[in-house]
Motif scaffolding. Structure first.
Motif, PDB file in Angstrom:
ATOM      1  N   LYS A   1     -16.257  28.944  34.088  1.00 46.32           N
ATOM      2  CA  LYS A   1     -15.960  27.505  34.072  1.00 46.32           C
ATOM      3  C   LYS A   1     -17.043  26.742  34.837  1.00 46.32           C
ATOM      4  N   ARG A   2     -17.445  27.288  35.976  1.00 45.81           N
ATOM      5  CA  ARG A   2     -18.530  26.641  36.722  1.00 45.81           C
ATOM      6  C   ARG A   2     -19.774  26.537  35.841  1.00 45.81           C
ATOM      7  N   ASP A   3     -20.113  27.666  35.185  1.00 42.92           N
ATOM      8  CA  ASP A   3     -21.339  27.692  34.387  1.00 42.92           C
ATOM      9  C   ASP A   3     -21.249  26.751  33.184  1.00 42.92           C
ATOM     10  N   LEU A   4     -20.071  26.696  32.572  1.00 40.74           N
ATOM     11  CA  LEU A   4     -19.892  25.776  31.448  1.00 40.74           C
ATOM     12  C   LEU A   4     -20.107  24.331  31.939  1.00 40.74           C
ATOM     13  N   PHE A   5     -19.507  24.010  33.059  1.00 39.50           N
ATOM     14  CA  PHE A   5     -19.626  22.643  33.577  1.00 39.50           C
ATOM     15  C   PHE A   5     -21.092  22.328  33.924  1.00 39.50           C
TER      16      PHE A   5
ATOM     17  N   CYS B   1     -14.056  19.276  40.608  1.00 40.51           N
ATOM     18  CA  CYS B   1     -13.235  20.486  40.495  1.00 40.51           C
ATOM     19  C   CYS B   1     -13.391  21.024  39.075  1.00 40.51           C
ATOM     20  N   PHE B   2     -13.848  22.291  38.967  1.00 41.63           N
ATOM     21  CA  PHE B   2     -14.028  22.860  37.615  1.00 41.63           C
ATOM     22  C   PHE B   2     -12.913  23.835  37.235  1.00 41.63           C
ATOM     23  N   ALA B   3     -11.823  23.852  38.018  1.00 42.28           N
ATOM     24  CA  ALA B   3     -10.677  24.702  37.652  1.00 42.28           C
ATOM     25  C   ALA B   3      -9.865  23.985  36.574  1.00 42.28           C
ATOM     26  N   LYS B   4     -10.499  23.733  35.450  1.00 48.39           N
ATOM     27  CA  LYS B   4      -9.897  22.931  34.373  1.00 48.39           C
ATOM     28  C   LYS B   4     -10.143  23.616  33.040  1.00 48.39           C
ATOM     29  N   ARG B   5      -9.383  23.186  32.016  1.00 47.85           N
ATOM     30  CA  ARG B   5      -9.592  23.728  30.665  1.00 47.85           C
ATOM     31  C   ARG B   5     -11.034  23.395  30.230  1.00 47.85           C
ATOM     32  N   ASP B   6     -11.598  24.251  29.383  1.00 46.46           N
ATOM     33  CA  ASP B   6     -12.979  24.022  28.934  1.00 46.46           C
ATOM     34  C   ASP B   6     -13.109  22.637  28.293  1.00 46.46           C
ATOM     35  N   GLU B   7     -12.094  22.248  27.495  1.00 44.43           N
ATOM     36  CA  GLU B   7     -12.165  20.937  26.819  1.00 44.43           C
ATOM     37  C   GLU B   7     -12.200  19.810  27.843  1.00 44.43           C
TER      38      GLU B   7
ATOM     39  N   ALA C   1     -15.218  15.513  30.253  1.00 43.17           N
ATOM     40  CA  ALA C   1     -15.639  14.814  31.472  1.00 43.17           C
ATOM     41  C   ALA C   1     -17.159  14.763  31.546  1.00 43.17           C
ATOM     42  N   ALA C   2     -17.808  15.896  31.244  1.00 40.98           N
ATOM     43  CA  ALA C   2     -19.274  15.948  31.334  1.00 40.98           C
ATOM     44  C   ALA C   2     -19.900  14.986  30.322  1.00 40.98           C
ATOM     45  N   LYS C   3     -19.258  14.862  29.147  1.00 42.66           N
ATOM     46  CA  LYS C   3     -19.793  13.945  28.130  1.00 42.66           C
ATOM     47  C   LYS C   3     -19.769  12.503  28.649  1.00 42.66           C
TER      48      LYS C   3
END
Ligand code: PMP
Ligand code: GLN
Length: 389
Positions: A293-297, A363-369, A374-376
């Motif tokens: 999740k960290r890496d995805l974010f 906080c990146f303890a969230k669903r990938d979507e 959020a990043a978008k």
């Protein structure tokens, strides 16, 4: 009404409450307060429901349901190689924060100094003050958020009663190395200083690093209260169940306070955890699950105007935002929630002297979507005017 002489005259509402309320008011994605937006471990949830229907609904023993304490002792042995007694060294508490508060209550007398590293988890300093202690604040080095041990050495004096450490660290995601712990051990040798070690993120350590628990260092452990939380291990922060591990004499004093405060904790979750804790893959897989999740974010944020800082553990990653402009972190966090629809936490809120390095915590303890969405939104920011519409 009699006049109240506040014990915490300079303390306002916790930043987590403030930012979560703002997120709810504006329908923003909440990357502020640290809690998962995905379901907790289903098997554990089923075990807790079963414990209720099976009738485990009366008071648990004051120190905790014994099979759970036994399971914790076995887990500590497996993870940290330390043989501890479930009867004498482990106390189940209503959350990690309660364990920390109770440890302070156990040892502090008026005027005792406690060394705290800032940015500090927001409960520590109010806990110390409410217990009559005096916080002695030492800033972590920016932007690595590492401890400068020379500063610690200089801060220690005859009034120093305790040091509180937190690794993996909230809010920055930094972790203490083996060498850090040895420095601490050297500094505390020949002193009567207690150590409170907040290890609620013990199973959230990334990039192949290992968690250096104080439980692995017998000399340091002999002066320590080591505090844990199940909320962070099984993604059920609302369960508010944790434990304090301490040497026998310290545990005995800790329990004198605990028995007349909470007395004991919610029984069904203790029964469920006693069975579930045996499945070690559940907590051993957590680091890689959260690292993804960290890496995805981080990947999704690569074209954003934020400069992401290093995070080696916890639920959190921090970022600076010089490309957006020089604006106080609290102001930016408020505006981002209102105009961009993403809530974060200003790291300035974890300093009590107004220090602001202009850093936000995500906080990146969230669903990938959730992370992608959020990043978008955050990547759409090009300049200050986009945020301060
Ligand atoms: N310490 C730190 C560093 C935390 O981040 C948290 C909670 N999120 C706690 C303690 C408190 O844990 P609990 O919710 O079990 O009280
Ligand atoms: N520990 C969580 C965080 O850092 C929040 C806990 C709380 O709301 N008190 O976001």
């Amino acid at each position: 009404m009699p006049p109240i002489n506040s014990k915490l005259p300079n303390t306002g509402t916790s930043i987590f409450t403030v930012m979560s309320a703002l997120a709810a008011e504006h329908g923003a994605i909440n990357l502020g307060q640290g809690f998962p937006d995905f379901p907790m471990d289903e098997e554990l949830a089923a075990l807790a429901a079963k414990a209720i229907t099976d009738g485990h609904n009366q008071y648990a023993p004051m120190a905790g349901y014994m099979p759970l304490r036994e399971a914790i002792a076995a887990k500590i042995q497996r993870c940290y190689g330390n043989s501890l007694s479930p009867s004498d060294n482990i106390t189940i508490t209503p959350g990690g924060s309660y364990a920390i508060y109770t440890a302070f209550t156990t040892i502090l007398r008026p005027g005792d100094e406690v060394i705290v590293f800032e940015p500090a988890y927001d409960s520590y300093i109010p806990n110390i003050i409410a217990n009559g202690g005096v916080p002695v604040r030492i800033p972590l080095e920016f932007p690595t958020y590492r401890i400068n041990w020379e500063k610690v050495k200089n801060a220690i004096n005859s009034k120093t009663k305790a040091i509180i450490i937190n690794s993996p660290h909230n809010p920055t995601g930094s972790v203490l190395t083996h060498d850090d712990i040895l420095m601490l051990q050297d500094l505390l040798r020949d002193t009567s200083i207690f150590l409170i070690s907040d290890e609620v993120y013990e199973h959230l350590v990334f990039d192949g690093l290992k968690h250096n628990s104080i439980l692995k260092y017998p000399e340091l452990f002999s002066r320590s209260f080591v505090c844990f939380s199940f909320g962070k291990v099984y993604n059920c922060t609302g369960w508010k169940l944790g434990y304090c591990v301490a040497p026998t004499a310290l545990t005995a004093e800790f329990r004198k306070i605990h028995q007349f405060d909470a007395f004991c904790c919610f029984t069904p979750t203790q029964v469920a955890l006693a069975a579930h804790l045996q499945k070690e893959e559940r907590y051993l897989n957590l680091s890689s699950f959260m690292q993804q999740k960290r890496d995805l974010f981080l990947h999704e944020m690569k074209d954003s105007p934020f400069t992401m800082l290093n995070s080696s553990g916890s639920y959190f990653v921090c970022a600076t935002y010089e490309k957006i402009g020089r604006v106080p972190a609290m102001e930016l966090a408020t505006q981002l929630t209102k105009t961009m629809g993403v809530a974060t936490i200003p790291v300035a809120a974890f300093y009590s002297d107004g220090n602001d390095d202009q850093v936000l915590r995500f906080c990146f303890a969230k669903r990938d979507e959730t992370l992608q969405e959020a990043a978008k939104k955050l990547s759409a920011i090009e300049r200050m005017a986009d945020v301060f519409q």
